[in-house]
Design a protein around this motif. Structure first.
Motif, PDB file in Angstrom:
ATOM      1  N   VAL A  26       0.879  -1.244  -0.006  1.00  0.00           N
ATOM      2  CA  VAL A  26       0.064   0.139  -0.069  1.00  0.00           C
ATOM      3  C   VAL A  26       0.926   1.148  -0.068  1.00  0.00           C
ATOM      4  N   GLU A  27       1.786   1.237   0.708  1.00  0.00           N
ATOM      5  CA  GLU A  27       2.741   2.399   0.750  1.00  0.00           C
ATOM      6  C   GLU A  27       3.613   2.687  -0.447  1.00  0.00           C
ATOM      7  N   ASP A  28       3.974   1.640  -1.183  1.00  0.00           N
ATOM      8  CA  ASP A  28       4.580   1.685  -2.592  1.00  0.00           C
ATOM      9  C   ASP A  28       3.792   2.288  -3.339  1.00  0.00           C
ATOM     10  N   GLY A  29       2.489   1.744  -3.395  1.00  0.00           N
ATOM     11  CA  GLY A  29       1.379   2.133  -4.382  1.00  0.00           C
ATOM     12  C   GLY A  29       1.103   3.654  -4.284  1.00  0.00           C
ATOM     13  N   LEU A  30       0.931   3.978  -2.915  1.00  0.00           N
ATOM     14  CA  LEU A  30       0.718   5.570  -2.694  1.00  0.00           C
ATOM     15  C   LEU A  30       1.815   6.306  -3.199  1.00  0.00           C
ATOM     16  N   LYS A  31       3.003   5.950  -2.821  1.00  0.00           N
ATOM     17  CA  LYS A  31       4.011   6.770  -3.372  1.00  0.00           C
ATOM     18  C   LYS A  31       4.266   6.744  -4.719  1.00  0.00           C
ATOM     19  N   LYS A  32       3.879   5.678  -5.389  1.00  0.00           N
ATOM     20  CA  LYS A  32       3.893   5.825  -7.015  1.00  0.00           C
ATOM     21  C   LYS A  32       2.683   6.770  -7.250  1.00  0.00           C
ATOM     22  N   ARG A  33       1.521   6.880  -6.677  1.00  0.00           N
ATOM     23  CA  ARG A  33       0.508   7.583  -7.190  1.00  0.00           C
ATOM     24  C   ARG A  33       0.891   8.991  -6.941  1.00  0.00           C
ATOM     25  N   ASP A  34       1.531   9.236  -5.765  1.00  0.00           N
ATOM     26  CA  ASP A  34       1.873  10.658  -5.532  1.00  0.00           C
ATOM     27  C   ASP A  34       2.627  11.101  -6.483  1.00  0.00           C
ATOM     28  N   GLU A  36       3.357  10.194  -9.585  1.00  0.00           N
ATOM     29  CA  GLU A  36       2.626  10.322 -10.810  1.00  0.00           C
ATOM     30  C   GLU A  36       1.701  11.640 -10.834  1.00  0.00           C
ATOM     31  N   ILE A  37       1.192  11.873  -9.684  1.00  0.00           N
ATOM     32  CA  ILE A  37       0.356  13.311  -9.550  1.00  0.00           C
ATOM     33  C   ILE A  37       1.077  14.366  -9.594  1.00  0.00           C
ATOM     34  N   ALA A  38       2.302  14.268  -9.015  1.00  0.00           N
ATOM     35  CA  ALA A  38       2.993  15.417  -9.211  1.00  0.00           C
ATOM     36  C   ALA A  38       3.594  15.664 -10.637  1.00  0.00           C
ATOM     37  N   ARG A  39       4.024  14.711 -11.023  1.00  0.00           N
ATOM     38  CA  ARG A  39       4.542  14.647 -12.627  1.00  0.00           C
ATOM     39  C   ARG A  39       3.333  15.272 -13.489  1.00  0.00           C
ATOM     40  N   LEU A  40       2.246  14.883 -13.373  1.00  0.00           N
ATOM     41  CA  LEU A  40       1.078  15.281 -14.151  1.00  0.00           C
ATOM     42  C   LEU A  40       0.627  16.666 -13.795  1.00  0.00           C
ATOM     43  N   ARG A  41       1.000  17.027 -12.708  1.00  0.00           N
ATOM     44  CA  ARG A  41       0.785  18.613 -12.175  1.00  0.00           C
ATOM     45  C   ARG A  41       1.510  19.509 -12.973  1.00  0.00           C
ATOM     46  N   GLU A  42       2.894  19.029 -13.161  1.00  0.00           N
ATOM     47  CA  GLU A  42       4.004  19.788 -13.531  1.00  0.00           C
ATOM     48  C   GLU A  42       3.699  19.721 -15.037  1.00  0.00           C
ATOM     49  N   GLU A  43       3.302  18.795 -15.760  1.00  0.00           N
ATOM     50  CA  GLU A  43       2.993  18.816 -16.985  1.00  0.00           C
ATOM     51  C   GLU A  43       1.919  19.585 -17.366  1.00  0.00           C
ATOM     52  N   ASN A  44       1.019  19.447 -16.703  1.00  0.00           N
ATOM     53  CA  ASN A  44      -0.197  20.468 -16.770  1.00  0.00           C
ATOM     54  C   ASN A  44       0.106  21.749 -16.746  1.00  0.00           C
ATOM     55  N   LYS A  45       0.935  22.214 -15.788  1.00  0.00           N
ATOM     56  CA  LYS A  45       1.437  23.608 -15.465  1.00  0.00           C
ATOM     57  C   LYS A  45       2.022  24.201 -16.846  1.00  0.00           C
ATOM     58  N   ARG A  46       2.922  22.922 -17.124  1.00  0.00           N
ATOM     59  CA  ARG A  46       3.927  23.531 -18.602  1.00  0.00           C
ATOM     60  C   ARG A  46       2.925  23.812 -19.696  1.00  0.00           C
TER      61      ARG A  46
END
Length: 136
Positions: A26-34, A36-46
Motif C-alpha cells: 500500500v505504501e509503495d502504491g501510494l508513493k507511486k501514485r503521489d 505520478e500526480i506530481a509529474r502530471l501537475r507539472e506537465e499540466n502547468k507547463r
C-alpha cells in the motif's frame, strides 16, 4: 521488492508477515501514485503556460498586423475613412473638374489635433475644396 513470486505466495499461504507485506504494498502504491500526480501537475502547468503564451502571441500578432495595415496607408486612416475619402475624391473630380479620373488632380491631407478634438481633411490642391472625413 527483491523477493520472487514463490516466496511471496509462500508468505501469503503461511500468513507469515502478511500485515507488513500488505502495508508495504500500500505504501509503495501510494508513493507511486503521489509521484505520478506530481509529474502530471507539472506537465499540466507547463502545457497551460505554453497555451497561454500561444494565445498571447496570436493576439499580439493580430494587433501588429492591424498596426502595419495602418502604417501602409501612410496616415492613421481607417478602412472606412479610406473608402469615404475615395468616394469623395471620385465625385469631386467628376462634378467639380469635369474629368473622369483623379490622375491629373492632386489632393493633400490635413490633420489637426486640439485638446480633445482631432480633425482629418482631404483638400483638392487645384480648387481648394475640402472634405472632412474625421472630426472627434
Amino acid at each position: 521488492m527483491g523477493k520472487n513470486i514463490n516466496e511471496i505466495l509462500d508468505q501469503l499461504v503461511n500468513k507469515e508477515n502478511q500485515t507488513s507485506y500488505i502495508v508495504k504494498n500500500v505504501e509503495d502504491g501510494l508513493k507511486k501514485r503521489d509521484e505520478e500526480i506530481a509529474r502530471l501537475r507539472e506537465e499540466n502547468k507547463r502545457l497551460m503556460e505554453e497555451s497561454y503564451k500561444d494565445s498571447e502571441l496570436q493576439m499580439m500578432k493580430s494587433k501588429c498586423e492591424a498596426m502595419q495595415e495602418d502604417l501602409r496607408r501612410g496616415f492613421p486612416i481607417s478602412e472606412d475613412e479610406k473608402s469615404t475619402i475615395n468616394l469623395w475624391m471620385d465625385s469631386h473630380v467628376v462634378n467639380k473638374h469635369k474629368r473622369f479620373n483623379c490622375k491629373n488632380v492632386q489632393f493633400k491631407y490635413e490633420f489637426q489635433e486640439f485638446a480633445e478634438v482631432e480633425i482629418g481633411s482631404v483638400v483638392c490642391t487645384e480648387c481648394g475644396e475640402g472634405f472632412t472625413f474625421r472630426q472627434y
